[in-house]
Design an enzyme around this catalytic site. Structure first.
Site, mmCIF file in Angstrom:
data_model
loop_
_atom_site.group_PDB
_atom_site.id
_atom_site.type_symbol
_atom_site.label_atom_id
_atom_site.label_comp_id
_atom_site.label_asym_id
_atom_site.label_seq_id
_atom_site.Cartn_x
_atom_site.Cartn_y
_atom_site.Cartn_z
ATOM 1 C CG ASP A 117 39.206 41.879 35.996
ATOM 2 O OD1 ASP A 117 39.064 42.901 36.707
ATOM 3 O OD2 ASP A 117 40.303 41.500 35.562
ATOM 4 C CG ASN A 140 40.180 42.658 44.813
ATOM 5 O OD1 ASN A 140 39.209 41.969 44.491
ATOM 6 N ND2 ASN A 140 41.136 42.961 43.945
HETATM 7 C C1 IPE Z 1 40.084 39.349 40.297
HETATM 8 O O1 IPE Z 1 40.204 40.571 39.640
HETATM 9 C C2 IPE Z 1 39.216 39.491 41.495
HETATM 10 C C3 IPE Z 1 37.819 39.824 41.238
HETATM 11 C C4 IPE Z 1 37.242 39.873 40.071
HETATM 12 C C5 IPE Z 1 37.042 40.067 42.423
HETATM 13 P P1 IPE Z 1 41.462 41.546 39.915
HETATM 14 O O2 IPE Z 1 41.292 42.716 39.015
HETATM 15 O O3 IPE Z 1 41.576 41.809 41.354
HETATM 16 O O4 IPE Z 1 42.668 40.618 39.477
HETATM 17 P P2 IPE Z 1 44.076 40.972 38.835
HETATM 18 O O5 IPE Z 1 44.725 42.002 39.713
HETATM 19 O O6 IPE Z 1 43.801 41.505 37.464
HETATM 20 O O7 IPE Z 1 44.799 39.666 38.788
HETATM 21 C C1 IPE Z 2 36.509 43.860 39.062
HETATM 22 O O1 IPE Z 2 36.832 45.029 38.401
HETATM 23 C C2 IPE Z 2 35.909 44.104 40.416
HETATM 24 C C3 IPE Z 2 36.816 43.867 41.544
HETATM 25 C C4 IPE Z 2 37.991 43.315 41.461
HETATM 26 C C5 IPE Z 2 36.371 44.288 42.846
HETATM 27 P P1 IPE Z 2 38.207 45.779 38.651
HETATM 28 O O2 IPE Z 2 37.990 46.776 39.717
HETATM 29 O O3 IPE Z 2 39.310 44.838 38.860
HETATM 30 O O4 IPE Z 2 38.365 46.528 37.253
HETATM 31 P P2 IPE Z 2 39.699 46.705 36.407
HETATM 32 O O5 IPE Z 2 40.317 45.357 36.272
HETATM 33 O O6 IPE Z 2 40.557 47.660 37.155
HETATM 34 O O7 IPE Z 2 39.219 47.248 35.104
HETATM 35 MG MG MG Z 3 40.596 43.904 37.641
#
Ligand code: IPE
Ligand code: IPE
Ligand code: MG
Length: 242
Positions: free
Chosen positions: A19, A67
């Site tokens: 993340d 997502n």
């Molecule tokens: C969790 O991260 C999913 C992945 C890393 C693929 P998200 O960014 O989607 O999760 P939340 O929204 O912070 O819970």
């Molecule tokens: C994790 O990074 C990757 C996916 C969930 C696809 P994020 O896209 O959630 O990055 P943040 O949490 O917005 O920084």
């Molecule tokens: Mg994230």
């Protein structure tokens, strides 16, 4: 210099919630996709490190069922990056005897991505040194619903006696069937939540949260976490042995 890692205390199964790509990009006034691009580089590094350290199973959360709610351009960008990653890593996975195993609602992914996945799965099908579970369109609740449906269908046909259902029966109907439970769960970016990842499999995992954003997560920090992991006492509800 720290001591060497103890090969006898290595986790068999490591799972990572990757993340922070978006925040990494935002800090640099870049597009979120640039963050995902850098995130893919971090994936390469961590896969190689895990393999080098003889970790048997690595599960990476790359895209969740939730997502799909993101803006379409971000989803398309992620899918394109995924295809690029699969093409560029195919030979490395073969050379390093790593088997690719996508987990999640794979049928929801675009056709082109599924074809790429198929090609790499086929090329790596006989590899035995490490299994790389790539969680794509993955959600633990959906996985559990699938498991219940499969078990219920078997009970209805009489193939399975409901009274004989055990924890093993459940584990055998999840995407991770045949694999050890998660020993070590890491989440980057400072968020302290599970976000619908591997709910069953992490029942007794050791959990590490790090503030590092995923694109900045590298071998050094991974090894440092493994050191800490090796010093934790895993009791599994029992009394520590003296
Ligand atoms: C969790 O991260 C999913 C992945 C890393 C693929 P998200 O960014 O989607 O999760 P939340 O929204 O912070 O819970
Ligand atoms: C994790 O990074 C990757 C996916 C969930 C696809 P994020 O896209 O959630 O990055 P943040 O949490 O917005 O920084
Ligand atoms: Mg994230």
């Amino acid at each position: 210099m720290r001591n060497e890692l103890d090969p006898d205390r290595m986790p068999k199964h490591v799972a990572i919630i990757m993340d922070g790509n978006g925040r990494w990009a935002k800090k640099r006034l870049l597009n979120r996709i640039n963050g995902h691009e850098k995130g893919a580089d971090a994936v390469r590094t961590i896969v190689q490190t895990a393999r080098k350290l003889d970790i048997a199973a690595l599960t990476l959360y790359a895209f969740s069922t939730e997502n799909w709610q993101r803006p379409q351009p971000e989803i398309s960008g992620l899918m394109l990056l995924l295809r690029r990653f699969l093409s560029s890593e195919r030979q490395t996975l073969v050379d390093n005897e790593i088997r690719l195993n996508p987990i999640g609602q794979i049928d929801r992914l675009p056709q082109a991505v599924r074809e790429n996945l198929e090609a790499v799965m086929e090329a790596t099908a006989n590899n035995q040194r490490m299994i790389l579970n790539l969680a794509l369109s993955y959600g633990a609740r959906a996985e559990i619903v699938e498991m219940v449906k499969q078990i219920a269908a078997k009970a209805r046909t009489g193939a399975l006696d409901p009274a004989a259902i055990t924890t093993e029966t459940v584990a055998d109907h999840l995407y991770t069937r045949g694999m050890p439970d998660v020993d070590l769960l890491i989440r980057t970016s400072g968020e302290m939540r599970i976000s619908n990842f591997l709910l069953w499999q992490i029942a007794y995992a050791e959990i590490f949260f790090t503030p590092t954003l995923w694109p900045d997560f590298g071998e050094e920090e991974f090894v440092a976490i493994l050191h800490d992991y090796q010093h934790r006492e895993r009791r599994f509800g029992a009394i520590p042995s003296t």
